[in-house]
Design a protein around this motif. Structure first.
Motif, PDB file in Angstrom:
ATOM      1  N   HIS A 274       7.896 -12.058   4.666  1.00 45.25           N
ATOM      2  CA  HIS A 274       8.140 -10.374   4.950  1.00 45.25           C
ATOM      3  C   HIS A 274       7.696 -10.144   6.173  1.00 45.25           C
ATOM      4  CE1 HIS A 274       7.255  -9.572   0.394  1.00 45.25           C
ATOM      5  NE2 HIS A 274       8.558 -10.146   0.611  1.00 45.25           N
TER       6      HIS A 274
ATOM      7  N   SER B  28      11.847  -5.860  -1.726  1.00 42.43           N
ATOM      8  CA  SER B  28      10.518  -6.117  -1.996  1.00 42.43           C
ATOM      9  C   SER B  28       9.360  -5.851  -1.053  1.00 42.43           C
ATOM     10  CB  SER B  28      10.680  -7.880  -2.408  1.00 42.43           C
ATOM     11  OG  SER B  28      10.762  -8.442  -1.271  1.00 42.43           O
ATOM     12  N   ILE B  29       9.535  -5.786   0.325  1.00 43.98           N
ATOM     13  CA  ILE B  29       8.859  -5.134   1.289  1.00 43.98           C
ATOM     14  C   ILE B  29       8.288  -3.905   0.808  1.00 43.98           C
ATOM     15  CG2 ILE B  29       8.554  -4.882   3.684  1.00 43.98           C
ATOM     16  CD1 ILE B  29      10.048  -7.368   4.352  1.00 43.98           C
TER      17      ILE B  29
ATOM     18  N   LEU C 218       0.739  -8.301   5.261  1.00 42.76           N
ATOM     19  CA  LEU C 218       1.847  -8.798   4.979  1.00 42.76           C
ATOM     20  C   LEU C 218       1.861 -10.390   4.661  1.00 42.76           C
ATOM     21  CD1 LEU C 218       2.930  -5.977   6.262  1.00 42.76           C
ATOM     22  CD2 LEU C 218       5.010  -7.229   6.426  1.00 42.76           C
TER      23      LEU C 218
ATOM     24  N   TYR D 126      15.096  -9.249   2.116  1.00 40.82           N
ATOM     25  CA  TYR D 126      13.649  -9.044   1.855  1.00 40.82           C
ATOM     26  C   TYR D 126      13.275  -7.785   1.740  1.00 40.82           C
ATOM     27  CZ  TYR D 126      12.396 -14.077   2.841  1.00 40.82           C
ATOM     28  OH  TYR D 126      12.375 -15.321   2.588  1.00 40.82           O
TER      29      TYR D 126
END
Length: 75
Positions: A60, A19-20, A56, A16
């Motif tokens: 995430h 993309s975070i 968030l 992840y």
């Protein structure tokens, strides 16, 4: 997902991370520092805090907390 044969695909919570960083504009190291400096200690509390205080998404936040806590228990 296709990756070069000499580069293994990233799996688990770390998958992840790109993309975070892109979505929230902070490097992973900064998120980990925030998690470690929080007075909260339980996984679900930390996930909830990241969601409410930092916006968030659940996946995430969960990935960041899981990875950070795994690193901390491995050392």
């Amino acid at each position: 997902m296709t990756t070069p044969t000499n580069t293994p695909a990233v799996k688990g919570p770390a998958s992840y991370f790109p993309s975070i960083e892109k979505k929230y504009g902070r490097p992973i190291a900064e998120w980990k520092t925030l998690i470690r400096s929080s007075p909260l200690t339980k996984h679900t509390e930390l996930v909830g805090w990241l969601k409410t205080e930092h916006g968030l998404g659940h996946g995430h936040a969960n990935a960041l907390v899981a990875h950070t806590r795994a690193e901390d228990t491995a050392t």
